[in-house]
Design an enzyme around this catalytic site. Sequence first.
Site, short mmCIF file in Angstrom:
data_model
loop_
_atom_site.label_atom_id
_atom_site.label_comp_id
_atom_site.label_asym_id
_atom_site.label_seq_id
_atom_site.Cartn_x
_atom_site.Cartn_y
_atom_site.Cartn_z
N CYS A 41 38.12 41.93 41.98
CA CYS A 41 39.08 42.83 40.80
C CYS A 41 38.07 43.71 40.13
O CYS A 41 37.58 42.97 38.93
CB CYS A 41 39.98 42.11 40.10
SG CYS A 41 40.86 43.26 39.16
N CYS A 54 39.04 43.87 36.45
CA CYS A 54 39.23 42.96 35.48
C CYS A 54 37.66 42.65 35.20
O CYS A 54 37.70 42.23 33.98
CB CYS A 54 39.71 41.56 36.36
SG CYS A 54 41.01 41.67 37.36
N ASP A 55 36.90 42.91 35.97
CA ASP A 55 35.49 42.23 35.72
C ASP A 55 34.12 43.29 35.63
O ASP A 55 33.27 43.03 35.20
CB ASP A 55 34.97 41.18 36.92
CG ASP A 55 36.02 40.20 37.01
OD1 ASP A 55 36.70 39.83 35.91
OD2 ASP A 55 36.17 39.56 38.43
#
Length: 321
Positions: free
Chosen positions: A132, A135-136
């Site tokens: 993701c 997200c990261d």
Amino acid sequence: MHKRLIIIGSGPAGYTAAIYTARANLSPLVLAGTQSGGQLMITTDVDNYPGFPKGIQGPELMERFREQAERFGAEMIDRDVTFVDLSQRPFLVRAGDELYTCDSIIIATGANAKWIGLESELRLRGRGVSACATCDAFFFKGKNVFVVGGGDTAMEEAIFLSKFAKTVTVVHRRDALRASKIMQERAMANPKISFMWNSLVTNVIGEEHVTALEIENLKAGSKGIVPADGLFIAIGHIPSTILFTGQLETDGNGYVVVRNLTRTSVDGVFAAGDVKDARYRQAVTAAGSGCEAALDAEKYLGEHHQETIASGKIPSPEISR
Ligand code: NAP
């Protein structure tokens, strides 16, 4: 045992649906699964969930969701659902040895990222290996990262990563992308993004964090090691819909088809979160759709299953927002 509403699944969508329906006095039963909490349980820092300016660990966030639902009386059972029959009323749901009947169901079983299947990929997940970018990506400022895949998701991840990383290399197993033309063009025009064609990642190297990748060139039949700070796997997701095969309308990729946001092809059955969303797949969007499914289920139960209320077994539903 009869329940008015059963929620299957326990990620942000399932728990949010539980919070709303418990507050509406619908006494929901959440069949949370033996690995409750969903994909966030394998995520470390969550930096983009509103309300946590310093970030929060994925498992802690899910624990808080659960506590909040329990506070309003949602019943949680950490068992996997093994059987569902949507062809009869009330619906049938089996979890462990228990067979439940219910008037309404919210499906929040989520989806799982596909992984390549390497032992090293699993070991370094959350330590340089991710599925993701939204997200990261932030953790890879100025770093050299790799993306595996050739579809729209891989292009989207690569473009997003390029806003943070120094270089982004897309590793694709063929010499032509599957992604839509516009996404291909965007990725190819991006000066930070380059491509390794006909290539497979065959090992992820690193002790505490990813340091390098072993990559095989399928045409040349040769393997080489390249330094890397991060590896993003973008080879698709698998929605968890196997329980409903043949009982609900799903699209070509297995996602539950909904109309008016959460209504499935079976009246009284609603879907929320990643199980019906191939596109956004965020904790906050899943939570939002859990709320929508709860409000839709409450309306449905109010219109079609008033008899339990009239019998005085439970108080009249009243939703609070
Ligand atoms: P996808 O279209 O199925 O693409 C998966 C990619 O991963 C393919 O290029 C495939 O290679 C590769 N792949 C699969 N298994 C692999 C493995 N084991 N090792 C290496 N590579 C592997 O999946 P997606 O990109 O997640 O897209 C899913 C759907 O969502 C699509 O319909 C897509 O259009 C849509 N979507 C749309 C948007 C958007 O509109 N912004 C964004 C994201 C996704 P091959 O090409 O060789 O099969």
